[in-house]
Each structure stands twice: as structure tokens, then as C-alpha cells.
Design an enzyme around this catalytic site. Structure first.
Site, PDB file in Angstrom:
ATOM      1  N   GLY A   1      70.085  15.797  92.960  1.00 36.79           N
ATOM      2  CA  GLY A   1      68.907  16.654  92.828  1.00 36.79           C
ATOM      3  C   GLY A   1      68.036  16.500  94.062  1.00 36.79           C
TER       4      GLY A   1
ATOM      5  CE1 TYR B   1      63.790  14.553  89.476  1.00 37.39           C
ATOM      6  CE2 TYR B   1      64.209  13.690  91.676  1.00 37.39           C
ATOM      7  CZ  TYR B   1      64.675  14.074  90.426  1.00 37.39           C
ATOM      8  OH  TYR B   1      66.006  13.962  90.142  1.00 37.39           O
TER       9      TYR B   1
ATOM     10  CB  CYS C   1      38.082  12.497  87.509  1.00 38.69           C
ATOM     11  SG  CYS C   1      37.082  13.866  88.026  1.00 38.69           S
ATOM     12  CD  GLU C   2      44.013   8.740  86.555  1.00 31.83           C
ATOM     13  OE1 GLU C   2      44.138   9.666  85.753  1.00 31.83           O
ATOM     14  OE2 GLU C   2      44.923   7.971  86.893  1.00 31.83           O
TER      15      GLU C   2
ATOM     16  N   GLY D   1      71.667  10.629  92.732  1.00 28.48           N
ATOM     17  CA  GLY D   1      70.936   9.417  93.080  1.00 28.48           C
ATOM     18  C   GLY D   1      70.827   9.082  94.544  1.00 28.48           C
TER      19      GLY D   1
ATOM     20  NE  ARG E   1      59.048  11.295  93.841  1.00 28.24           N
ATOM     21  CZ  ARG E   1      59.209  10.395  94.790  1.00 28.24           C
ATOM     22  NH1 ARG E   1      58.505  10.471  95.889  1.00 28.24           N
ATOM     23  NH2 ARG E   1      60.085   9.428  94.648  1.00 28.24           N
TER      24      ARG E   1
END
Ligand code: LLP
Length: 441
Positions: A298, A397, A367-368, A254, A336
Site C-alpha cells: 500500500g 495513511y 487544540c492539542e 509492508g 501519523r
């Protein structure tokens, strides 16, 4: 000039990132312009020195503590091989991650298996292959493991995942330590106590420790210290109330990292010092021996090592509104910003450009409208089609959460070091995209 350490303080770029006299960005002694030419874009560029250095700093910051790499951050064969070479354990959360670790040649005894809903097949494979520790997340799993281990005439060595009731101040989607969480046995509601009461009577499940992870991208040391204190208080209470002495404690991952110049994460050494001081203080208070400790980062291992290289394809200026700069990837290779409002610093990679920066909105090609790379990105006012754009701190990630949305092939990843380039992941092809489709004609 090294980009990781600028006049404005440490930057979010990999350790070996630097600009040459012509303004071209280099990583690992390789010009990003050359990488784009030879490998195409979008491209994940991993600074191997940076990755290895993060592993070493973590181990040095936590002397006497095992460091397990949380492979969900980036689970690909080459990355796992490097972190294992650096002496880290590997944490996996699915049959797929487990398979990748086994294919990478990771010693099964050095693998930790997580997950809030592991299937029978996943648990059984872990037992069959002799995975070192299984982190039990639910009552159902205790039951399943008891049966599966009995069938194999073996004993599952496990940690119980407890939910410590710590509300780390981070994005809602990446908090896990608070009571209302799908993960683990909630301490405040008595679930953890019920779990140890059940588990200690099992024959084929051996609980040797507990696990407590509070969330991700956390700045400051206080939540981690609180987590350690809660965990040790629990070990002491279980010793006193249940007569169970557990000798292992995994404090999760974390640790936050720098994505932009505005982020100020703590140094891993300071984090380690604070946590170990809390552990030793609590052990002394309770007359406990210091348990075998494990931490499980991570993002902090792999995140800062990597940048994503894109090519700019279109620029649309809306006078009085904004300038959109579009790159050749987007939410399929980095979800993200869309998912967590995450901000990643950006910079031109092929040149420095005009001194005068302008504020732009860097977007992907999906397309967003939410397909954002970076809002309010300061780019040189002469930014042009064909320029290369580097996006910082994309090792964690991004590839692991990548998709084929709009049927974009997923990018390649290369490892750079001392002027050498090795391919980590080959670029997906158009044929790869249809390889699983079944033709009905
Ligand atoms: N251990 C457990 C049990 C975890 O659930 C996680 C992360 C870690 C360790 C590693 O945490 P780290 O050191 O990487 O913060 N996709 C999100 C992050 C999700 C984190 C999930 N669990 C993001 O892109 O920010």
C-alpha cells in the site's frame, strides 16, 4: 533541480518535484504556488507519474507475481482507477473500501477482501459481486462463509490468513506477524492447522491458498524472506500431513519508504529478488511447484507520490526554547506524527529562503499539544507568515485516516501531470460538516 535526487542522496519527494530558478517548488510541471492559489490549502498534491512509476517498478521487481494494491493506504476512486490501469489487483478491508472499488469500476474478480471482523453484510456483498478472493481471518468467518455461500448456491474462494510468528522490527501498532496479534490463525498455537482441518471439509468454501503479512514500514529484506520461508514450509507440511495442496500464496505488503533523508529503504527490485530466491529455494527443497504469488503493498505504491501543501499562519518564538511554526491543517489530515511518532520531511514550497536554516517545531491548528507536523524541522531562518510549506511522502495513511477533529473540513486532493491538474477529491465544505447532524429545534 529535481528534489527526488539531491546531492545528499535520494530524497523523500515525488519523482517530478523540482525547483525553478526563483526557488518555487513544482510537481508534475505545476507550480505549487499556483495550486495553492487555485485550490487552497491544505492540499494533497499527487504526482501521477510517480504513482504510476511505483506501480510499474513493483510489477517489474516481482516478475510473474500479482501485485495487489492495499487500498487502506489511500482508498479514493481516482487512485483505485490509476492502480487498476497499471495492472494491479485491489485489496479492500471493509464494506466502504469495497464499495469505493466497485464505484471506481474495478473488476470484482480483481478485488481481494480482508478484515479480522467482516460483517455478514460485507461477506454477502463480496459473494454477490463475485469478489475474487476472500481472506479468511477467523473460525467464525469460515462458518459464516459456508452458510452465506450455501444460501447463494455458490462457492467462496478463499485464502487462510496465517500469523507466521515473525516479529518485524517496526512500530508496535503496525506489526501483525507476531504471535500475539488480533489478525489471522496463529501458526505456533495450532490455530492454522485447525483452520485447514475444518475448512477442507466445507462444501461452499474453497481454500486455494494462504496469506501472511508481517507488518508495515519494514526496512531490509530479512523479515520478508523469513515470512516466505515460513509460508512455504507450511504449504509443504500441509501437503504431507493433511494431503492438501494449495496453489496460491499472498505474502502481504509492508515495504518501507523514505519519509526523510535518514530513511534508507531497499529498492523494490532487490526486495523482489530476495523474496523470489527464497520462494524458489524452498519450493525446490520441498518438491513444490511455485505457487501463484501475490504481494500486497500500500504505502510503497502511493506514499511517495504525494505531498501536503500548507500555508504558515503564525510563528511563535520562545527565546532559548524553540520556534513554533503553525500551519493551517495538522492531525486531522495527517495523524501519523501524533500516532506513530512518524517524521515527514518538510520544505518551503514558495521559495528557498535564507541559506541559514534554523530548527523549528511545525505544528497544526488543532487544540492539542500533540498536534505535531514535524519536530526539529530545519526551515530557513527567515521563514515567514504566508509562506507555503510542503510535507513529503503523505500519500499513504493520511487522507485515509483523516478526521474532522475540531470540525476542520478535510482538504482537497489534486492529481498533477505534464502541467495538467485534475481534482481527485473536492475540498470539504462547512455545510458538509453539518450535513449528517440532526437539528433538534
Ligand atoms: N496487507 C495487509 C493485510 C495489511 O494489514 C497492510 C497494512 C498491508 C497489506 C499494506 O501494508 P503497507 O504496504 O502499506 O505497509 N496506518 C499505518 C500503517 C498501517 C498498516 C496496516 N496494514 C501508518 O500510517 O504507518
Amino acid at each position: 533541480m529535481r528534489l527526488s535526487d539531491t546531492a545528499h542522496g535520494p530524497g523523500p519527494w515525488p519523482l517530478t518535484a523540482e525547483r525553478d530558478d526563483a526557488g518555487v517548488l513544482h510537481v508534475g510541471g505545476v507550480a505549487l504556488t499556483d495550486l495553492a492559489r487555485r485550490h487552497g490549502t491544505p492540499l494533497w498534491v499527487v504526482d501521477e507519474d510517480d504513482l504510476r512509476e511505483r506501480c510499474r517498478r513493483y510489477r517489474a521487481g516481482f516478475p510473474g507475481v500479482e501485485v495487489a494494491y492495499a487500498s487502506k493506504a489511500w482508498c479514493t476512486t481516482g487512485i483505485l482507477q490509476i492502480v487498476e490501469e497499471e495492472g494491479l489487483l485491489v485489496d479492500v478491508v471493509s464494506g466502504g473500501e469495497l464499495h469505493t472499488a466497485l464505484v471506481a469500476g474495478v473488476d470484482p474478480a480483481r478485488i481481494v477482501l480482508h478484515g479480522n471482523n467482516k460483517s455478514l453484510a460485507e461477506l454477502d456483498r463480496a459473494l454477490e459481486r463475485g469478489v475474487g478472493r476472500i481472506v479468511v481471518d477467523s473460525f467464525e468467518e469460515l462458518d459464516r462463509l459456508e452458510k452465506l455461500a450455501a444460501e447463494r448456491d455458490t462457492v467462496a474462494t478463499v485464502w487462510l490468513r496465517i500469523t507466521p510468528g515473525i516479529d518485524a522490527h517496526t512500530h508496535e501498532y503496525v506489526r501483525t506477524g507476531h504471535d500475539d496479534s488480533k489478525f489471522g490463525f496463529t501458526l505456533s498455537l495450532g490455530l492454522a492447522d485447525r483452520a485447514i482441518t475444518i475448512a477442507r471439509d466445507l462444501v461452499h468454501v474453497d481454500v486455494v491458498g494462504i496469506h501472511a503479512h508481517i507488518g508495515s514500514q519494514i526496512f531490509g529484506t530479512d523479515p520478508f524472506v523469513a515470512n516466505a520461508e515460513v509460508a512455504l514450509d507450511l504449504l509443504a507440511r500441509w501437503r504431507d500431513q493433511h494431503g492438501v495442496t494449495l496453489s496460491e500464496l499472498n505474502l502481504g505488503g509492508g515495504m518501507g519508504i523514505r519519509y526523510t533523508h535518514e530513511d534508507h529503504p531497499v529498492e523494490v527490485a532487490r526486495y523482489g529478488e530476495a523474496v523470489l530466491r527464497a520462494v524458489d529455494e524452498r519450493c525446490a527443497r520441498h518438491g513444490l511447484e511455485r505457487p501463484r504469488l501475490v504481494v500486497e503493498p500500500g504505502r510503497a505504491i502511493v506514499g511517495p507520490s504525494t505531498l501536503t501543501l500548507y500555508e504558515i499562519g503564525t510563528i511563535k518564538t520562545l527565546p532559548g526554547l524553540r520556534t513554533y511554526v503553525s500551519v493551517d491543517g495538522g492531525m486531522s489530515d495527517n495523524i501519523r506524527p501524533a500516532l506513530y511518532d512518524a517524521e515527514h520531511e518538510v520544505a518551503l514550497a514558495n521559495r528557498t529562503g535564507a541559506e541559514e536554516p534554523m530548527s523549528t517545531t511545525v505544528v497544526g491548528k488543532h487544540c492539542e499539544s500533540g498536534d505535531l507536523v514535524r519536530e526539529h524541522a530545519a526551515l530557513p531562518s527567515d521563514v515567514a507568515v504566508g509562506d507555503l510549506l510542503a510535507v513529503a511522502a503523505t500519500g499513504a495513511y493520511t487522507e485515509s485516516m483523516a478526521s474532522n477533529y475540531n470540525r476542520l473540513p478535510r482538504p482537497a486532493a489534486v492529481l498533477v501531470r505534464d502541467g495538467q491538474v485534475r481534482t481527485l477529491i473536492r475540498r470539504e465544505t462547512l455545510d458538509d460538516l453539518v450535513a449528517r447532524d440532526v437539528d433538534l429545534r
